[in-house]
Design an enzyme around this catalytic site. Structure first.
Site, mmCIF file in Angstrom:
data_model
loop_
_atom_site.group_PDB
_atom_site.id
_atom_site.type_symbol
_atom_site.label_atom_id
_atom_site.label_comp_id
_atom_site.label_asym_id
_atom_site.label_seq_id
_atom_site.Cartn_x
_atom_site.Cartn_y
_atom_site.Cartn_z
ATOM 1 N N ASP A 102 10.337 -7.634 0.456
ATOM 2 C CA ASP A 102 9.077 -7.606 1.199
ATOM 3 C C ASP A 102 9.298 -8.369 2.512
ATOM 4 O O ASP A 102 9.573 -9.573 2.490
ATOM 5 C CB ASP A 102 7.971 -8.290 0.366
ATOM 6 C CG ASP A 102 6.576 -7.816 0.766
ATOM 7 O OD1 ASP A 102 5.746 -7.629 -0.141
ATOM 8 O OD2 ASP A 102 6.346 -7.616 1.975
ATOM 9 N N ASP A 162 5.248 -5.959 5.615
ATOM 10 C CA ASP A 162 3.890 -6.497 5.512
ATOM 11 C C ASP A 162 3.150 -6.358 6.855
ATOM 12 O O ASP A 162 3.649 -6.826 7.887
ATOM 13 C CB ASP A 162 3.998 -7.981 5.140
ATOM 14 C CG ASP A 162 2.683 -8.590 4.767
ATOM 15 O OD1 ASP A 162 2.074 -8.116 3.783
ATOM 16 O OD2 ASP A 162 2.237 -9.527 5.457
ATOM 17 N N GLU A 210 3.394 -1.394 5.533
ATOM 18 C CA GLU A 210 2.020 -1.587 5.093
ATOM 19 C C GLU A 210 1.170 -1.599 6.348
ATOM 20 O O GLU A 210 1.365 -2.461 7.209
ATOM 21 C CB GLU A 210 1.833 -2.893 4.321
ATOM 22 C CG GLU A 210 0.440 -3.003 3.756
ATOM 23 C CD GLU A 210 -0.091 -4.415 3.665
ATOM 24 O OE1 GLU A 210 0.378 -5.282 4.407
ATOM 25 O OE2 GLU A 210 -0.981 -4.654 2.843
ATOM 26 N N HIS A 266 -0.691 -5.543 -5.403
ATOM 27 C CA HIS A 266 -1.084 -6.933 -5.679
ATOM 28 C C HIS A 266 -2.335 -7.347 -4.909
ATOM 29 O O HIS A 266 -2.861 -8.442 -5.119
ATOM 30 C CB HIS A 266 0.082 -7.848 -5.312
ATOM 31 C CG HIS A 266 0.412 -7.794 -3.861
ATOM 32 N ND1 HIS A 266 0.957 -6.675 -3.246
ATOM 33 C CD2 HIS A 266 0.210 -8.687 -2.871
ATOM 34 C CE1 HIS A 266 1.085 -6.908 -1.967
ATOM 35 N NE2 HIS A 266 0.637 -8.118 -1.699
ATOM 36 N N ASP A 267 -2.798 -6.463 -3.992
ATOM 37 C CA ASP A 267 -4.012 -6.765 -3.214
ATOM 38 C C ASP A 267 -5.223 -5.987 -3.705
ATOM 39 O O ASP A 267 -6.322 -6.202 -3.203
ATOM 40 C CB ASP A 267 -3.816 -6.351 -1.744
ATOM 41 C CG ASP A 267 -2.809 -7.206 -1.018
ATOM 42 O OD1 ASP A 267 -2.185 -6.685 -0.074
ATOM 43 O OD2 ASP A 267 -2.627 -8.385 -1.396
HETATM 44 O O1 TEU Z 1 -2.026 -7.558 3.115
HETATM 45 C C1 TEU Z 1 -2.530 -7.052 4.344
HETATM 46 C C2 TEU Z 1 -3.950 -6.757 4.275
HETATM 47 O O2 TEU Z 1 -4.453 -5.902 4.956
HETATM 48 C C3 TEU Z 1 -4.766 -7.593 3.389
HETATM 49 O O3 TEU Z 1 -5.849 -8.043 4.155
HETATM 50 C C4 TEU Z 1 -5.201 -6.730 2.238
HETATM 51 O O4 TEU Z 1 -5.472 -5.433 2.678
HETATM 52 C C5 TEU Z 1 -6.459 -7.300 1.681
HETATM 53 O O5 TEU Z 1 -6.075 -8.489 1.084
HETATM 54 C C6 TEU Z 1 -7.112 -6.330 0.716
HETATM 55 O O6 TEU Z 1 -8.384 -6.843 0.427
HETATM 56 C C7 TEU Z 1 -0.715 -8.095 3.263
HETATM 57 C C8 TEU Z 1 -0.239 -8.538 1.887
HETATM 58 O O7 TEU Z 1 -0.146 -7.397 1.036
HETATM 59 C C9 TEU Z 1 -1.244 -9.544 1.376
HETATM 60 O O8 TEU Z 1 -0.926 -9.941 0.033
HETATM 61 C C10 TEU Z 1 -1.193 -10.763 2.293
HETATM 62 O O9 TEU Z 1 -2.189 -11.689 1.879
HETATM 63 C C11 TEU Z 1 -1.444 -10.359 3.754
HETATM 64 O O10 TEU Z 1 -0.742 -9.194 4.169
HETATM 65 C C12 TEU Z 1 -0.961 -11.476 4.678
HETATM 66 O O11 TEU Z 1 0.447 -11.523 4.606
#
Ligand code: TEU
Ligand code: CA
Length: 574
Positions: free
Chosen positions: A104, A211, A268, A344-345
Site C-alpha cells: 500500500d 492511497d 485509490e 478497510h474503509d
Molecule cells: O482513504 C481515502 C478516503 O477517501 C477516505 O476518506 C475513505 O474514503 C473514507 O474513510 C471512507 O469513509 C484512504 C485510506 O484507504 C484510508 O484508510 C485512510 O484513512 C486515508 O486514505 C488517509 O490515508
C-alpha cells in the site's frame, strides 16, 4: 506494459486479489494486534481459497494515528507487525505458494513523525521545508488569531490547515493533523517517492495500491470550498481531487519506475467519474492499470448532504446497476476496472448490499460474490468477506477506535446536528470499524485471532461466523468464493467477455450477459441475481447454443422462479 485489446488479456488482468488489513488479520504473539508472522501462518488458507495476489494495507513504521496510513519511515516495518525478516519470510512464503504481494503506497501525505516533517517544521529555510505545503495566514482575527488560507474541512479534523507557531505558518493536511500532505510540486519529493518504490520493488514486491493518489496535485490558487460555504460538514477532498498536474506526475512515476518492473497497480481515487477513469487507467495512458472508484460506495448517500455518509438510508438496486454498468461499458476495451464491495474503509458487504440475518446471510453473501466476480475487471476480496462477516454494533462510542468515527461524532453530535442515538446507528451502518473487527478464525475465545486482548472488540457473531465452521461446511461462503475463483481460471470469458445489462429498471433482480470475445467468441454468460428475500418469476432472452449451469447458491435450478437471493450463472455455447 503492453496495451491489451479487449480480444486478449494481459497477465495483470487475470488475478483475483485478497486485501489484508494486518492489524486485524491474525495475531501470532498474543499482544492483541495482528502481525506479519500471523499472515504467513495463514498463507495455506489463502492458497486454498485460490487468490493470486495479496494487497497488504500499510505495514511501514507508523505511530498508528490512522492505523498505518500515517507513515514515519517507508523503509522500516511497524514494530507491532514484526521485523523486516518477518516481511522477507512472508514474501517468500507467499511466492512459494504462487501468491504475489501488493504493498500500500501512501504518498499523498506522511506522518508528522516522519523525519522529513520533523526537519521541515523546525525552520523556514530547512532543506526539507518544501517537502510539505506551507501557507501564510489569510489574515488575523481581532484577537490576533491566524486565519487559515482556505475554509476547507479535513477528512479527520475540523480544518485542513494546522498552525505551526515556531515558523508562524499553516501546513496542509487533507486528513488528520498528524498526516501532513507532501508537496508533489517539489521534484525532490517525487524522486524520494520513486526511490522508496524501487526499494520495495527490488525486494521482489509485485505491485502497489496507491492511497488517494488522485489528490497529489493541488490547484495553486487554493480556492475556498463552496460546499463548506453552503453548510457542508463533510471533508473537502473534492477540492484537491484530479488536480492540474496529477496525470503528469503519474506518467512520470510510470516512466521512471513502474514501466521498469512487472507490477500490478491500482489507484485509490475518490471523486472520479468514468471519464477520469479512462485518463488514469487507459491502456495507452502510461499511468495506472486499474482504480478504485467510489460511485457505488455513495449510493446510500445522505438526503442531507451536510452529513455525508453518516445516515441509515439504503442503496437502490437500480442505482447500483446503473453505476456498475456505466463503469463496465465506459472502460470496456479501453481500460480496466477494479471490482470491490468493501475494504478497510467500508462497511461489510453482506450487511450493506445483502441481508445479514441468520436466514439469508450465507445466501446473499454468495449472491454478492457471484455478481461481482462475473463482471469484467479485477475482483478484490476483503478479508472476512469470504466468510460472510457482518457489520458490528457497539453500544459505547468508546468501543470504536477509528479516528474517522470519533472525528465525525465530534463534528455532528458536538454541533447538535445529530443525536447520540442516531449517530451510533449511523456508525453501525457506515463506520470503518465494521471492517476492522478481528478476523473470526474459530468459535473459541477471541475467535482464534489472538491469545491476548484484541486491539478492537470482536464482532460477537464469531460464534456462528468463523473460518473453522466455513471450512467444515461445503455450502459455506468460502467454498462459493473458491468456486468463483476457479471458474475465472477455467473460462476466459469471465475475464475478456464484454458486458450487457438486462432490464435496467428491474428493482429486484440484477441480470447481465457477458459476450465472449477472441477464443470464447461462441460463448455467452447469463448472470441472474435476486437482491430480495422474495420469490420472483423472471424470463430472459436465451443466447444461442447449449447451456450449462456454471454456479448457483441453491442446490437445484427452478428455471424462471427465482428464490430469495438466488444467484446463478449459465454458460451458453453456440
Ligand atoms: O482513504 C481515502 C478516503 O477517501 C477516505 O476518506 C475513505 O474514503 C473514507 O474513510 C471512507 O469513509 C484512504 C485510506 O484507504 C484510508 O484508510 C485512510 O484513512 C486515508 O486514505 C488517509 O490515508
Ligand atoms: Ca501481534
Amino acid at each position: 506494459m503492453t496495451a491489451p485489446s479487449h480480444r486478449e488479456t494481459a497477465w495483470w488482468q487475470e488475478p483475483v486479489v485478497y486485501q489484508i488489513y494486518p492489524r486485524s488479520f491474525k495475531d501470532s504473539n498474543g499482544d492483541g494486534i495482528g502481525d506479519l508472522p500471523g499472515i504467513t501462518e495463514k498463507i495455506p488458507y489463502l492458497a486454498r481459497l485460490g487468490v493470486d495476489l495479496i494487497w497488504l494495507s500499510p505495514i511501514y513504521k507508523s505511530p498508528n494515528h490512522d492505523n498505518g496510513y500515517d507513515i514515519s519511515d517507508y523503509r522500516a516495518i511497524m514494530p507491532e507487525f514484526g521485523t523486516m525478516d518477518d516481511f522477507d519470510t512472508l514474501l517468500a512464503a507467499a511466492h512459494q505458494a504462487g501468491i504475489k504481494i501488493m504493498m500500500d503506497l501512501v504518498v499523498n501525505h506522511t506522518s508528522d513523525e516522519h523525519e522529513w516533517f520533523i526537519q521541515a517544521k523546525s525552520s523556514k529555510d530547512n532543506p526539507y521545508r518544501d517537502y510539505y505545503i506551507w501557507k501564510d495566514p489569510a489574515g488575523y482575527t481581532e484577537r490576533g488569531e491566524p486565519i487559515p488560507p482556505t475554509n476547507w474541512i479535513a477528512a479527520f479534523s475540523p480544518s485542513t490547515w494546522e498552525w505551526e507557531p515556531t515558523t508562524e505558518q499553516f501546513y496542509l493536511h487533507m486528513f488528520s493533523v498528524k498526516q501532513p500532505d507532501l508537496n508533489w510540486e517539489n521534484p525532490t519529493v517525487r524522486q524520494e517517492v520513486y526511490d522508496l518504490m524501487r526499494f520495495w520493488l527490488d525486494k521482489g514486491v509485485d505491485g502497489f495500491r496507491m492511497d488517494v493518489i488522485n489528490l497529489i496535485s493541488k490547484d495553486p490558487a487554493y480556492p475556498d470550498d463552496p460546499a463548506v460555504a453552503a453548510g457542508s460538514k463533510t471533508d473537502s477532498l473534492g477540492m484537491v481531487a484530479n488536480g492540474p498536474r496529477v496525470h503528469e506526475f503519474l506518467q512520470e512515476m510510470n516512466r521512471e519506475v513502474l514501466s521498469k518492473y512487472p507490477v500490478i497497480t491500482v489507484g485509490e481515487t475518490p471523486h472520479v467519474d468514468t471519464a477520469d477513469g479512462l485518463l488514469y487507467t487507459g491502456f495507452d495512458r502510461g499511468e495506472l492499470q486499474t482504480l478504485f472508484q467510489f460511485e457505488h460506495m455513495g449510493l446510500d448517500g445522505n438526503p442531507n448532504p451536510a452529513l455525508g455518509k453518516w445516515n441509515d438510508t439504503r442503496f437502490k438496486l437500480v442505482d447500483l446497476k446503473d453505476t456498475l454498468s456505466r463503469w463496465q461499458n465506459d472502460l470496456s476495451g479501453k481500460a480496466w476496472n477494479a471490482l470491490y464491495w468493501n475494504n478497510h474503509d467500508q462497511p461489510r458487504a453482506v450487511s450493506r448490499f445483502g441481508n445479514d440475518s441468520p436466514e439469508y446471510r450465507v445466501l446473499s453473501a454468495k449472491m454478492l460474490g457471484t455478481v461481482l466476480h462475473c463482471l469484467q475487471g479485477t475482483p478484490y476480496i476483503y478479508q472476512g468477506e469470504e466468510l460472510g462477516m457482518t457489520n458490528v454494533y457497539f453500544e459505547n462510542i468508546e468501543d470504536y477506535k477509528d479516528i474517522e468515527i470519533h472525528d465525525a461524532y465530534r463534528k455532528l453530535v458536538g454541533s447538535g446536528l445529530v443525536s447520540h442515538e442516531d449517530m451510533l446507528r449511523y456508525i453501525s451502518q457506515s463506520g470503518r470499524d465494521n471492517a476492522r473487527t478481528p478476523i473470526q478464525w474459530k468459535a473459541e475465545a477471541h475467535a482464534g485471532f489472538t491469545g491476548g486482548k484484541p486491539w478492537l472488540k470482536l464482532n460477537p457473531r464469531y460464534t456462528e461466523i468463523n473460518a473453522e465452521e466455513a471450512l467444515a461446511d461445503p455450502g459455506s461462503v468460502f467454498y462459493h468464493y473458491q468456486q468463483l475463483i476457479a471458474l475465472r481460471r477455467q473460462h476466459p470469458i469471465m475475464v475478456n467477455g464484454t458486458y450487457e445489462l438486462l432490464d435496467p429498471k428491474d428493482e429486484q433482480v440484477y441480470a447481465y450477459y457477458r459476450h465472449g470475445t477472441g477464443a470464447s467468441e461462441q460463448e455467452t454468460l447469463l448472470v441472474i441475481a435476486n437482491f430480495t428475500d422474495s420469490t420472483l418469476e423472471r424470463t430472459y432472452q436465451e443466447p444461442a447454443g447449449e447451456h450449462t449451469l456454471l454456479t448457483s447458491n441453491y442446490p437445484d435450478d427452478t428455471q424462471n422462479t427465482l428464490r430469495p437471493y438466488e444467484a446463478k450463472v449459465y454458460l451458453y455455447q453456440a
